[in-house]
Design a protein around this motif. Structure first.
Motif, short mmCIF file in Angstrom:
data_model
loop_
_atom_site.label_atom_id
_atom_site.label_comp_id
_atom_site.label_asym_id
_atom_site.label_seq_id
_atom_site.Cartn_x
_atom_site.Cartn_y
_atom_site.Cartn_z
N ASP A 1 -1.35 -0.03 3.61
CA ASP A 1 -2.35 -1.25 4.28
C ASP A 1 -3.53 -2.28 3.48
OD1 ASP A 1 -3.14 1.37 4.04
OD2 ASP A 1 -4.32 0.53 5.16
N ARG B 1 -12.90 21.11 -7.00
CA ARG B 1 -13.76 19.91 -6.41
C ARG B 1 -14.36 20.75 -5.39
NH1 ARG B 1 -14.07 16.01 -2.74
NH2 ARG B 1 -11.70 16.43 -1.86
N THR C 1 -5.67 13.85 2.74
CA THR C 1 -4.79 13.21 4.10
C THR C 1 -3.62 13.30 4.24
OG1 THR C 1 -6.59 11.56 3.11
CG2 THR C 1 -5.39 10.91 4.72
N VAL D 1 -5.57 10.45 -4.81
CA VAL D 1 -4.90 9.19 -4.46
C VAL D 1 -4.51 8.85 -3.06
CG1 VAL D 1 -3.58 8.91 -6.27
CG2 VAL D 1 -3.04 10.40 -4.90
N GLY E 1 1.62 6.32 3.48
CA GLY E 1 0.58 6.15 4.60
C GLY E 1 0.05 4.63 4.40
N LEU E 2 -0.04 4.53 5.87
CA LEU E 2 -0.42 2.93 6.24
C LEU E 2 -2.13 2.85 6.63
CD1 LEU E 2 3.12 2.08 7.29
CD2 LEU E 2 1.66 1.20 6.08
N GLN F 1 -13.42 20.32 3.54
CA GLN F 1 -12.49 18.82 3.92
C GLN F 1 -10.96 18.85 4.63
OE1 GLN F 1 -11.05 16.52 1.03
NE2 GLN F 1 -10.14 14.81 2.42
N GLU G 1 -5.80 5.81 7.55
CA GLU G 1 -6.44 7.04 7.50
C GLU G 1 -5.97 8.18 8.25
OE1 GLU G 1 -10.47 6.35 4.59
OE2 GLU G 1 -10.57 4.76 6.01
N THR H 1 0.69 5.82 -1.06
CA THR H 1 -0.58 6.09 -0.04
C THR H 1 -1.11 4.15 0.16
OG1 THR H 1 -2.12 6.71 -0.78
CG2 THR H 1 -1.05 8.57 0.55
N1 LIG Z 1 -6.50 2.71 3.90
C1 LIG Z 1 -6.21 3.80 3.65
N2 LIG Z 1 -6.83 4.97 3.03
C2 LIG Z 1 -6.18 6.22 2.98
C3 LIG Z 1 -4.18 6.27 3.18
N3 LIG Z 1 -4.28 7.89 2.56
C4 LIG Z 1 -5.61 7.65 1.94
N4 LIG Z 1 -6.31 7.01 2.34
C5 LIG Z 1 -8.20 6.81 2.07
O1 LIG Z 1 -8.78 7.54 0.62
C6 LIG Z 1 -9.58 8.62 0.43
C7 LIG Z 1 -8.71 9.35 -0.62
O2 LIG Z 1 -8.14 9.94 0.27
P1 LIG Z 1 -8.13 12.61 -0.11
O3 LIG Z 1 -6.97 12.60 1.16
O4 LIG Z 1 -9.60 12.94 -0.19
O5 LIG Z 1 -7.26 12.51 -1.68
P2 LIG Z 1 -7.46 13.48 -2.45
O6 LIG Z 1 -5.87 12.25 -3.01
O7 LIG Z 1 -7.01 14.79 -2.10
O8 LIG Z 1 -8.21 12.78 -3.45
P3 LIG Z 1 -9.07 14.12 -4.27
O9 LIG Z 1 -8.38 15.82 -3.30
O10 LIG Z 1 -10.09 13.79 -4.39
O11 LIG Z 1 -7.85 13.70 -5.44
C8 LIG Z 1 -10.31 8.81 2.14
O12 LIG Z 1 -11.29 8.25 1.87
C9 LIG Z 1 -8.96 8.20 2.25
O13 LIG Z 1 -9.69 8.17 4.13
C10 LIG Z 1 -4.18 5.65 3.50
O14 LIG Z 1 -3.00 5.07 3.69
N5 LIG Z 1 -4.67 3.71 3.57
#
Ligand SMILES: Nc1nc2c(ncn2[C@@H]2O[C@H](COP(=O)(O)OP(=O)(O)OP(=O)(O)O)[C@@H](O)[C@H]2O)c(=O)[nH]1
Ligand SMILES: [Mg+2]
Length: 329
Positions: A277, A161, A136, A132, A300-301, A167, A303, A274
């Motif tokens: 956008d 993971r 990030t 989700v 979140g808008l 990361q 990456e 998030t």
């Molecule tokens: N367009 C966009 N992409 C986003 C946003 N926030 C995160 N992403 C993208 O979503 C993808 C997953 O983001 P992560 O932060 O790895 O998500 P996570 O919840 O930590 O994932 P897991 O740890 O695998 O559960 C990445 O490619 C990010 O760049 C956002 O606000 N906008």
């Protein structure tokens, strides 16, 4: 003056305010789906009647405002149109914005979006289903508070993971903030413990704990969150002071179901939505608040680390409904 005129006066043409523009740009898809339909609807009717409200309800539901809230808003509007003898569609749509505002502002706890640093260290636990945008968002928040002069430390609590620790390490080095991590597959609660201990020793202001993505239906994984919570509170009184659930704005109503399940395991102090956008379902923000009573604190808008905005209801409604004035002109 109604909220509609207020928002218009406040934001239209305010090009110097970067965050207004971010909302405008980030909510383009949602606005196209919602405001344009609303506009089109009001042009088709000279007077509102029951079928107008039915169509309006459908537009709200399609924009993911949620069935319950959509029904409630339309009932309130119908009531208002009768009591105040409003029959002009445009006036009804303006009243809708007023109601959305009031509804959001009066559901649940009072709203303070920024983290308040009442205890040192302040611990923020970040949770949510897979992919989700948790990690990030953590990077974005670390960037935000580091820029505000806070000493930030990260904890790589996703030991599940492959690549998750790496990361977060990359973000930590890019942001130049310390990170605590354990060996692969180690117990996330023990990594959280190490992080809490270190944060105390080093006088950290904000300790942000990443967690592995988990489906809300997996009860053993949900219990693990409870354990992380207990370990943190044992080591630091009152911790975690903040628990943010991250929801992907493109998943629509499923996000509300996720939030309900996570809220059962640990009290949530805020939600971060998030990928706003990339969604046309911007209405989700309203339904989260009214159905759960938990405020959306940040959005979140994009990456990049700067693509995080503090949630502002008036800017949000402006972006969702009015930001297209220029586009139309
Ligand atoms: N367009 C966009 N992409 C986003 C946003 N926030 C995160 N992403 C993208 O979503 C993808 C997953 O983001 P992560 O932060 O790895 O998500 P996570 O919840 O930590 O994932 P897991 O740890 O695998 O559960 C990445 O490619 C990010 O760049 C956002 O606000 N906008
Ligand atoms: Mg992650």
């Amino acid at each position: 003056m109604g909220l509609f005129s207020f928002l218009k006066n406040k934001f239209v043409g305010k090009k110097e305010d970067k965050s207004v523009q971010t909302y405008e740009k980030g909510l383009t898809k949602s606005r196209k789906a919602f405001a344009s339909k609303l506009d089109e609807l009001s042009k088709r009717y000279s007077k509102v009647d029951s079928s107008y409200f039915e169509e309006l309800e459908e537009i709200l539901i399609e924009s993911d405002v949620g069935v319950a809230l959509s029904l409630k808003l339309c009932e309130e509007l119908l009531d208002k149109s009768i009591k105040e003898k409003i029959s002009e569609p445009k006036k009804i749509n303006e009243a809708l914005i007023d109601l959305m505002f009031v509804d959001y502002a009066t559901s649940g706890d009072s709203i303070q979006n920024e983290i308040s640093f009442n205890s040192k260290p302040t611990v923020l636990l970040v949770e949510g289903v897979n992919g989700v945008g948790k990690t990030t968002t953590i990077a974005k928040l670390a960037y935000r508070y580091k820029n505000k002069g806070k000493k930030v430390m990260l904890v790589a609590g996703d030991t599940f993971r492959a690549g998750a620790v790496e990361q977060l390490k990359i973000w930590a080095s890019r942001l130049d903030v310390p990170i605590v991590y354990g060996s692969p597959n180690s117990d996330p609660a023990s990594v959280a413990f190490d992080g809490a201990k270190k944060a105390k020793e080093e006088g950290v202001d904000l300790l942000i704990v990443d967690t592995a993505g988990r489906q809300q239906t997996k009860s053993n994984l949900m219990q693990e969150l409870g354990k992380i919570n207990r370990v943190l509170s044992k080591e630091i009184e009152g911790a975690p002071q903040e628990t943010f659930l991250v929801i992907d704005g493109t998943t629509g109503q499923n996000g509300v179901l996720q939030a309900k399940a996570f809220k059962e395991v640990s009290p949530l102090t805020g939600i971060v939505v998030t990928k706003m956008d990339g969604t046309s379902k911007g209405g989700i923000i309203l339904s989260i608040r009214t159905e759960l009573g938990v405020p959306v604190r940040f959005m979140g808008l994009g990456e990049k680390m700067e693509d995080l905005e503090e949630f502002d209801l008036s800017k949000y409604l402006y972006g969702l409904l009015l930001g297209n004035e220029d586009e139309q002109a």
